[in-house]
Design a protein around this motif. Structure first.
Motif, PDB file in Angstrom:
ATOM      1  N   GLU A 108     114.326  17.868 -38.780  1.00  0.00           N
ATOM      2  CA  GLU A 108     114.858  16.509 -38.777  1.00  0.00           C
ATOM      3  C   GLU A 108     113.830  15.403 -38.588  1.00  0.00           C
ATOM      4  O   GLU A 108     114.144  14.236 -38.796  1.00  0.00           O
ATOM      5  N   SER A 109     112.612  15.734 -38.174  1.00  0.00           N
ATOM      6  CA  SER A 109     111.654  14.679 -37.811  1.00  0.00           C
ATOM      7  C   SER A 109     111.053  13.961 -39.008  1.00  0.00           C
ATOM      8  O   SER A 109     110.501  12.870 -38.870  1.00  0.00           O
ATOM      9  N   GLY A 110     111.128  14.568 -40.182  1.00  0.00           N
ATOM     10  CA  GLY A 110     110.512  13.970 -41.358  1.00  0.00           C
ATOM     11  C   GLY A 110     109.022  14.216 -41.465  1.00  0.00           C
ATOM     12  O   GLY A 110     108.351  13.642 -42.336  1.00  0.00           O
ATOM     13  N   ALA A 111     108.485  15.088 -40.612  1.00  0.00           N
ATOM     14  CA  ALA A 111     107.047  15.363 -40.622  1.00  0.00           C
ATOM     15  C   ALA A 111     106.654  16.167 -41.859  1.00  0.00           C
ATOM     16  O   ALA A 111     107.409  17.018 -42.334  1.00  0.00           O
ATOM     17  N   ARG A 112     105.452  15.898 -42.357  1.00  0.00           N
ATOM     18  CA  ARG A 112     104.841  16.729 -43.407  1.00  0.00           C
ATOM     19  C   ARG A 112     103.846  17.713 -42.820  1.00  0.00           C
ATOM     20  O   ARG A 112     103.560  18.744 -43.423  1.00  0.00           O
ATOM     21  N   LEU A 113     103.304  17.372 -41.645  1.00  0.00           N
ATOM     22  CA  LEU A 113     102.305  18.205 -40.980  1.00  0.00           C
ATOM     23  C   LEU A 113     102.778  18.518 -39.571  1.00  0.00           C
ATOM     24  O   LEU A 113     103.242  17.618 -38.856  1.00  0.00           O
ATOM     25  N   VAL A 114     102.656  19.782 -39.168  1.00  0.00           N
ATOM     26  CA  VAL A 114     102.992  20.205 -37.813  1.00  0.00           C
ATOM     27  C   VAL A 114     101.734  20.765 -37.148  1.00  0.00           C
ATOM     28  O   VAL A 114     101.048  21.614 -37.727  1.00  0.00           O
ATOM     29  N   VAL A 115     101.428  20.291 -35.957  1.00  0.00           N
ATOM     30  CA  VAL A 115     100.286  20.765 -35.179  1.00  0.00           C
ATOM     31  C   VAL A 115     100.817  21.629 -34.040  1.00  0.00           C
ATOM     32  O   VAL A 115     101.579  21.148 -33.192  1.00  0.00           O
ATOM     33  N   ILE A 116     100.392  22.896 -34.012  1.00  0.00           N
ATOM     34  CA  ILE A 116     100.919  23.857 -33.041  1.00  0.00           C
ATOM     35  C   ILE A 116      99.927  24.034 -31.906  1.00  0.00           C
ATOM     36  O   ILE A 116      98.826  24.551 -32.091  1.00  0.00           O
ATOM     37  N   THR A 117     100.311  23.583 -30.704  1.00  0.00           N
ATOM     38  CA  THR A 117      99.467  23.729 -29.514  1.00  0.00           C
ATOM     39  C   THR A 117     100.176  24.515 -28.423  1.00  0.00           C
ATOM     40  O   THR A 117      99.771  24.469 -27.269  1.00  0.00           O
ATOM     41  N   ALA A 118     101.242  25.225 -28.795  1.00  0.00           N
ATOM     42  CA  ALA A 118     102.001  26.043 -27.846  1.00  0.00           C
ATOM     43  C   ALA A 118     101.157  27.261 -27.440  1.00  0.00           C
ATOM     44  O   ALA A 118     100.082  27.497 -28.003  1.00  0.00           O
ATOM     45  N   PRO A 119     101.615  28.073 -26.456  1.00  0.00           N
ATOM     46  CA  PRO A 119     100.865  29.270 -26.063  1.00  0.00           C
ATOM     47  C   PRO A 119     100.547  30.178 -27.246  1.00  0.00           C
ATOM     48  O   PRO A 119     101.316  30.270 -28.213  1.00  0.00           O
ATOM     49  N   ASN A 120      99.416  30.861 -27.167  1.00  0.00           N
ATOM     50  CA  ASN A 120      98.900  31.654 -28.288  1.00  0.00           C
ATOM     51  C   ASN A 120      99.900  32.663 -28.831  1.00  0.00           C
ATOM     52  O   ASN A 120      99.981  32.898 -30.038  1.00  0.00           O
ATOM     53  N   GLU A 121     100.668  33.267 -27.946  1.00  0.00           N
ATOM     54  CA  GLU A 121     101.545  34.359 -28.354  1.00  0.00           C
ATOM     55  C   GLU A 121     102.687  33.908 -29.264  1.00  0.00           C
ATOM     56  O   GLU A 121     103.319  34.746 -29.913  1.00  0.00           O
ATOM     57  N   VAL A 122     102.954  32.592 -29.333  1.00  0.00           N
ATOM     58  CA  VAL A 122     104.041  32.118 -30.198  1.00  0.00           C
ATOM     59  C   VAL A 122     103.521  31.384 -31.439  1.00  0.00           C
ATOM     60  O   VAL A 122     104.311  30.863 -32.225  1.00  0.00           O
ATOM     61  N   HIS A 123     102.215  31.353 -31.644  1.00  0.00           N
ATOM     62  CA  HIS A 123     101.655  30.667 -32.801  1.00  0.00           C
ATOM     63  C   HIS A 123     102.211  31.209 -34.116  1.00  0.00           C
ATOM     64  O   HIS A 123     102.584  30.444 -35.012  1.00  0.00           O
ATOM     65  N   TYR A 124     102.235  32.528 -34.228  1.00  0.00           N
ATOM     66  CA  TYR A 124     102.670  33.149 -35.481  1.00  0.00           C
ATOM     67  C   TYR A 124     104.093  32.751 -35.828  1.00  0.00           C
ATOM     68  O   TYR A 124     104.370  32.312 -36.963  1.00  0.00           O
ATOM     69  N   GLU A 125     105.012  32.889 -34.887  1.00  0.00           N
ATOM     70  CA  GLU A 125     106.418  32.608 -35.159  1.00  0.00           C
ATOM     71  C   GLU A 125     106.622  31.137 -35.516  1.00  0.00           C
ATOM     72  O   GLU A 125     107.356  30.807 -36.465  1.00  0.00           O
ATOM     73  N   LEU A 126     105.974  30.240 -34.782  1.00  0.00           N
ATOM     74  CA  LEU A 126     106.101  28.815 -35.080  1.00  0.00           C
ATOM     75  C   LEU A 126     105.475  28.467 -36.422  1.00  0.00           C
ATOM     76  O   LEU A 126     106.025  27.670 -37.193  1.00  0.00           O
TER      77      LEU A 126
END
Length: 344
Positions: free
Chosen positions: A59-77
Motif C-alpha cells: 500500500e505504500s506506493g514504494a518502488r524500492l524497499v530497503v531491508i534492515t531487519a535482522p539477518n535471519e529474515v532477509h530472505y523472506e522479506l
C-alpha cells in the motif's frame, strides 16, 4: 524520484540508510516499518509508519524497499518484495544461505528488478586508498595483506550479538572485510578460520582470525572485542614496501554525530589519520582518498532508472557468503578447506 520504504528502524536504518535516502534528490522516503512506531513518529513525522510489513509493501506506493531487519529474515522479506515487483536493497549480509540468494537472484533477473546488497564499505576512504595504491603499483607485487576491525565491546550488546542465524561479528564485520578482499584479489584457493565466542555470556562469534590463501599472497582478516585504543586497519605488504593504516573510516562516527550526508566533511579523513608507506627511504604519508556512502545510493538510483550497472550484485554477496560459511566450517573442523567454484 524513487519512492522508498525502509523495513526496520534500528541502528542500521538510522545511521547508514535514512540520512542518504532523505537527503539525496533521487529518492523520496514514503514509509518505514517498525515494531516501535512511536520512535518513527517522533523522528519522521511526515513519513507514514507501518507495523504490518505486508501492508506496507502493498500500500505504500514504494518502488524500492530497503531491508534492515535482522539477518535471519532477509530472505523472506526480500522474496516478498521482489514478488510484488519492488526493487530491493538488502543490508549485509543479504542472506544467510547460498540457496536463498540463488533463488532471489533468479527472481530478480526474471522480473527485471534490482536486488542490491548493501556493501557500503566499498566506499570507505581507506579502502579506496588501498585500491589506488594497487592500481599505481606503489607497494609492488603484493605478498601479504591484513584487514582488521577491532573494537572494545567486552559486554554483548546490539542486534549483532543476539543469537540467531547469521548473527555475530563474522557475519557482520567479516562480511565487509571478505567483500573488500574479494574486490581486491578475487577468489582465494583455500581458507583457514578461527571463529570464536570469547566474551562471558556470548552465544555468537565475537572474535575471528581468518586466513585466505592465494597462490602468491596471504590475507588475514581479524576482529577482536577486547581492543580499546588505536587499532590497525590495513597492512599492505609488497616488494617495494609496506602501507600501514590505523583507525577507522570517519563516516560512521560522523553520521552518529549528526553530520549530514551532503557535508564535504563527512567522508574526508583528518590528516592525522592518513596512512604511511614504509620502504628503504623515509616514511611517506599517503593522502587518503575521499570516500562516501552516498555513492552506493547514487549508483542504486542509476541502476533502477536503467542508466548504469548495479553498485553491488547479489552474486558478489554470495561469493562472500561462500567464504564466510567455509571459514566457520574450518573453525569447527580445525583444518584448512579449499574454496570450490560455486554455481548459483
Amino acid at each position: 524520484m524513487i519512492k522508498t520504504a525502509v523495513i526496520g528502524y534500528g541502528q542500521s536504518a538510522s545511521i547508514y540508510h535514512l540520512p542518504f535516502i532523505d537527503s539525496l534528490p533521487e529518492f523520496e522516503l514514503v514509509a518505514i516499518h517498525t515494531s516501535r512506531p512511536e520512535r518513527v513518529e517522533r523522528d519522521w513525522p511526515d513519513v507514514r509508519v507501518y507495523t504490518d510489513v505486508d501492508e506496507m509493501l502493498k500500500e505504500s506506493g514504494a518502488r524500492l524497499v530497503v531491508i534492515t531487519a535482522p539477518n535471519e529474515v532477509h530472505y523472506e522479506l526480500g522474496r516478498k518484495a521482489l514478488s510484488l515487483g519492488l526493487h530491493v536493497v538488502m543490508e549485509n549480509p543479504a542472506v544467510t544461505q547460498l540457496h536463498q540468494g540463488s533463488e532471489l537472484m533468479r527472481l530478480a533477473e526474471t522480473s527485471r528488478l534490482c536486488l542490491i546488497p548493501f556493501h557500503n564499505r566499498r566506499w570507505d576512504s581507506d579502502f579506496l586508498t588501498i585500491k589506488r595504491l594497487l592500481t599505481e603499483g606503489k607497494v609492488g607485487p603484493v605478498h601479504a595483506f591484513e584487514s582488521h576491525f577491532d573494537r572494545f565491546r567486552p559486554t554483548p550488546e546490539g542486534q549483532e550479538d543476539q543469537p540467531g542465524v547469521g548473527a555475530g561479528s563474522w557475519f557482520d564485520l567479516g562480511g565487509h572485510l571478505v567483500d573488500q578482499t574479494l574486490e581486491l584479489f578475487g577468489k582465494p584457493l583455500s581458507v583457514t578460520g578461527r571463529c570464536l565466542s570469547q566474551r562471558p555470556g556470548s552465544d555468537v562469534t565475537d572474535y575471528f582470525h581468518v586466513q585466505l590463501h592465494y597462490a602468491d599472497k596471504e590475507v588475514v582478516l581479524h576482529s577482536s572485542s577486547y581492543h580499546p585504543g588505536p587499532t590497525l586497519r590495513f597492512k599492505l605488504q609488497g616488494e617495494r614496501g609496506c602501507y600501514i593504516k590505523r583507525g577507522f573510516d570517519p563516516q560512521e562516527e560522523r553520521l552518529r554525530d549528526g553530520i549530514v550526508p551532503g557535508s564535504p566533511y563527512l567522508a574526508k579523513e583528518a590528516e592525522s589519520d592518513y596512512g604511511v608507506f614504509y620502504s628503504d627511504g623515509e616514511p611517506e604519508v599517503i593522502v587518503s582518498e575521499v570516500g562516501g556512502y552516498r555513492h552506493f545510493y547514487e549508483g542504486t538510483a542509476r541502476a533502477i532508472r536503467g542508466e548504469g550497472p548495479l553498485p553491488v550484485t547479489i552474486r558478489d554477496a554470495l561469493n562472500g557468503l561462500n567464504i564466510i560459511n567455509l571459514a566457520e566450517k574450518s573453525s569447527r573442523e580445525g583444518k584448512t578447506l579449499p574454496v570450490p567454484d560455486v554455481h548459483y
